[in-house]
Write an enzyme that holds these catalytic residues in place. Structure first.
Site, PDB file in Angstrom:
ATOM      1  N   LYS A 260      16.670   1.495   8.087  1.00 49.51           N
ATOM      2  CA  LYS A 260      15.126   1.316   8.179  1.00 49.51           C
ATOM      3  C   LYS A 260      14.480   0.903   9.327  1.00 49.51           C
ATOM      4  CE  LYS A 260      14.562   0.254   3.407  1.00 49.51           C
ATOM      5  NZ  LYS A 260      14.152   1.439   2.511  1.00 49.51           N
ATOM      6  N   ARG A 334      19.727   4.065  -6.589  1.00 45.33           N
ATOM      7  CA  ARG A 334      20.328   5.035  -7.370  1.00 45.33           C
ATOM      8  C   ARG A 334      21.877   4.811  -7.762  1.00 45.33           C
ATOM      9  NH1 ARG A 334      17.431   9.539  -4.526  1.00 45.33           N
ATOM     10  NH2 ARG A 334      16.197   8.055  -3.992  1.00 45.33           N
TER      11      ARG A 334
HETATM   12  N1  BES Z   1      14.262   0.196  -1.790  1.00 46.55           N
HETATM   13  C1  BES Z   1      13.686   1.288  -1.325  1.00 46.55           C
HETATM   14  C2  BES Z   1      12.241   1.851  -1.923  1.00 46.55           C
HETATM   15  C3  BES Z   1      11.230   0.970  -1.455  1.00 46.55           C
HETATM   16  C4  BES Z   1      10.431   1.347  -0.273  1.00 46.55           C
HETATM   17  C5  BES Z   1      10.765  -0.202  -2.157  1.00 46.55           C
HETATM   18  C6  BES Z   1       9.543   0.741  -0.007  1.00 46.55           C
HETATM   19  C7  BES Z   1       9.692  -0.796  -1.810  1.00 46.55           C
HETATM   20  C8  BES Z   1       8.930  -0.336  -0.668  1.00 46.55           C
HETATM   21  C9  BES Z   1      14.844   2.243  -1.577  1.00 46.55           C
HETATM   22  O1  BES Z   1      16.245   1.991  -1.573  1.00 46.55           O
HETATM   23  C10 BES Z   1      14.817   3.472  -0.407  1.00 46.55           C
HETATM   24  O2  BES Z   1      14.833   2.985   0.330  1.00 46.55           O
HETATM   25  N2  BES Z   1      14.376   4.416  -1.101  1.00 46.55           N
HETATM   26  C11 BES Z   1      14.443   5.710   0.026  1.00 46.55           C
HETATM   27  C12 BES Z   1      14.979   6.872  -0.653  1.00 46.55           C
HETATM   28  C13 BES Z   1      15.084   8.091   0.281  1.00 46.55           C
HETATM   29  C14 BES Z   1      16.125   7.622   1.500  1.00 46.55           C
HETATM   30  C15 BES Z   1      15.582   9.354  -0.423  1.00 46.55           C
HETATM   31  C16 BES Z   1      12.699   5.833   0.371  1.00 46.55           C
HETATM   32  O3  BES Z   1      12.027   5.817  -0.528  1.00 46.55           O
HETATM   33  O4  BES Z   1      12.505   6.136   1.337  1.00 46.55           O
HETATM   34 MN    MN Z   2      17.163   1.806   0.300  1.00 40.97          MN
END
Ligand code: BES
Ligand code: MN
Ligand code: ZN
Length: 487
Positions: A260, A334
């Site tokens: 990230k 997931r």
């Molecule tokens: N934990 C995150 C989702 C999230 C983002 C929660 C911001 C709270 C605030 C999750 O693990 C994630 O990173 N999801 C990705 C999925 C994508 C890579 C398909 C996302 O939402 O960008």
């Molecule tokens: Mn994530």
């Protein structure tokens, strides 16, 4: 120290501050025990809107706080949560307080009113001050709900207990990721289980590998902190069925090798909010005694980049035998939930709810305050949605369209862990989870938005919200076994 909530038919003599209801237009109740100087309220700009509070000094040195209730016909459980919250803030520097707004209940059930008042007040008084040298927490020690009858007694007690559970969830999430590791979360689960009377089992990293929890093992392999699979069981006599609660427990989500941005990581200690909500819900079940067996399943790990981390393109095998191609290591929730859901199905439960801070896409769709609700069984999803409504937590249904299923087809494995592009990301995540529940009625709450509040609200201060606990408690309290029809 938790606030002690009690019930008394009269206002005790020794309280420092008393809350009384005032409706819109500064209308007071004819039968009120206290005469309020309405012109004083007008001078201070108090109108009687929901959530308003105005302190009026009384002759004897104590304080009466006028609490806005809005229009008498619009009064609901939420009105009382907000009145309780406004009161707790007005009484921040008092130690003993009483609240006499039960008179404003109108047609509402007095048990619900007492519960909502206590809940709103205790939740509003919550602050996470553990690491602050100069904190000014609420001084409130005792809150007396003025009213009579068994319903009021039970309601006030329920409200206080539920608020304590929500506070536990908030504490777990607000704790820095460096302190709240998977190992620590498992220790807390064991402590809670011993104190409240729940059976708790914890699988360590070796057992996780031996049991074939390949999703959890794969996400954990880049981290110096070992993963845990925590299971808690509440089993009352005469249970009318079994529900599994599965919570995403990523104690820190860096994204892994699909890392990230710095901004994107700032609040990622919040990524164990699903697990925290499930643990907190489990903690209060023995006291509230709903007649349903409940299994809490918490797959917990960090998601970190390192030389041992899972790589884009790697294939993992989930507990139920399905294989997953991991194209983005940041879609890790997931993967651990897949193992958790597989275990729930194996346990032969009648229904499943999972909670997860799963996708940024759900926040794009529904914003910061509303959770996405998906599932494979309309009746069960509706039961969850209705429980959320009564609990005062906002959820909104999202679809799991069959013709989007192909978006998670993989070239090399059974499925892939992303939908290809960012469009419909909450739905492709939901469709992924659906692969692991078979025909067991299942509802999925994507709580990425509401798990954390970015501002101080009525009874939710900035930080972890504890979202989901109130919905789950309400759901289990009025649980009806759903039929196994897929929809
Ligand atoms: N934990 C995150 C989702 C999230 C983002 C929660 C911001 C709270 C605030 C999750 O693990 C994630 O990173 N999801 C990705 C999925 C994508 C890579 C398909 C996302 O939402 O960008
Ligand atoms: Mn994530
Ligand atoms: Zn995550």
């Amino acid at each position: 120290m938790p606030i002690e909530v009690s019930v008394s038919p009269q206002v005790p003599d020794d309280v420092e501050v008393l809350g009384v209801p005032v409706f819109a237009g500064r209308r007071t109740l004819d039968n009120s025990a206290v005469e309020l100087d309405v012109s004083y309220l007008a001078e201070r700009g108090f109108e009687g809107k929901v959530g308003e509070a105005c302190a009026v000094p009384a002759d004897d040195g104590s304080t009466v706080v006028a609490l806005g209730m809005g229009e008498p016909d619009d009064v609901s459980a939420e009105t009382f949560r907000r009145a309780g919250a406004a009161f707790a803030k007005a009484a921040w520097n008092d130690t003993t307080a009483a609240i006499a707004v039960l008179d404003a209940a109108g047609e509402l059930d007095r048990g619900v009113v007492a519960e909502s008042l206590a809940e709103g007040a205790v939740l509003a008084a919550y602050r996470f001050t553990k690491y602050k040298n100069q904190a000014k927490p609420s001084k409130l020690e005792s809150l007396v709900v003025v009213g009579r009858g068994a319903k009021v007694q039970t309601g006030a007690d329920r409200g206080a207990r539920i608020a304590a559970a929500v506070s536990l969830a908030r504490d777990l999430v607000n704790e820095p990721a460096g302190a709240m590791t998977p190992t620590r979360l498992a220790e807390v689960a064991i402590e809670v289980g011993e104190r409240e009377g729940l059976a708790v089992t914890v699988l360590d990293e070796v057992a996780i590998a031996n049991e074939g929890l390949g999703g959890l093992q794969g996400v954990a392999q880049g981290s110096a902190q070992p993963p845990r699979l925590i299971e808690l069981v509440y089993e009352p006599p005469g249970a009318r069925g079994t529900v599994a609660l599965v919570g995403k427990g990523i104690t820190f989500d860096s994204g892994g090798l699909s890392i990230k941005t710095a901004d994107g990581m700032e609040t990622m200690k919040t990524d164990m909010s699903g697990a925290a909500a499930v643990l907190a819900t489990m903690s209060v079940l023995p006291a509230l005694a709903p007649k349903v067996k409940v299994i809490g399943i918490l797959p917990t790990t960090e998601n970190m980049p390192s030389g041992t981390a899972i790589k884009p393109g790697d294939v993992l095998k989930i507990r139920n035998g399905k294989t997953v191609e991991v194209l983005n290591t940041d879609a890790e929730g997931r993967l651990v939930l897949a193992d958790g859901l597989s275990l729930a199905v194996e346990a032969g439960v009648d229904a499943i709810v999972d909670l997860a801070t799963l996708t940024g896409a759900c926040m794009v769709a529904l914003g910061r305050k509303i959770a996405g609700l998906m599932g494979n069984n309309d009746a069960w999803s509706e039961q969850v949605g209705d429980a959320a409504e009564r609990a005062g937590e906002k959820v909104w249904p999202l679809p799991l369209p069959d013709d989007y299923r192909k978006l998670i087809d993989s070239e090399v494995a059974d499925i892939r862990n992303t939908g290809g592009d960012r469009y419909g990301g909450a739905l492709t995540a939901g469709l992924f989870l659906k692969e692991f529940v078979g025909d067991v009625p299942w509802a999925h709450l994507d709580i990425a938005g509401p798990a954390r509040s970015e501002e101080d609200n009525a009874y939710t201060p900035k930080g972890a919200s504890g979202f989901g606990v109130r919905t789950l408690v309400e759901l289990l309290t009025r649980y009806r076994k759903p039929a196994r029809v897929r929809s």
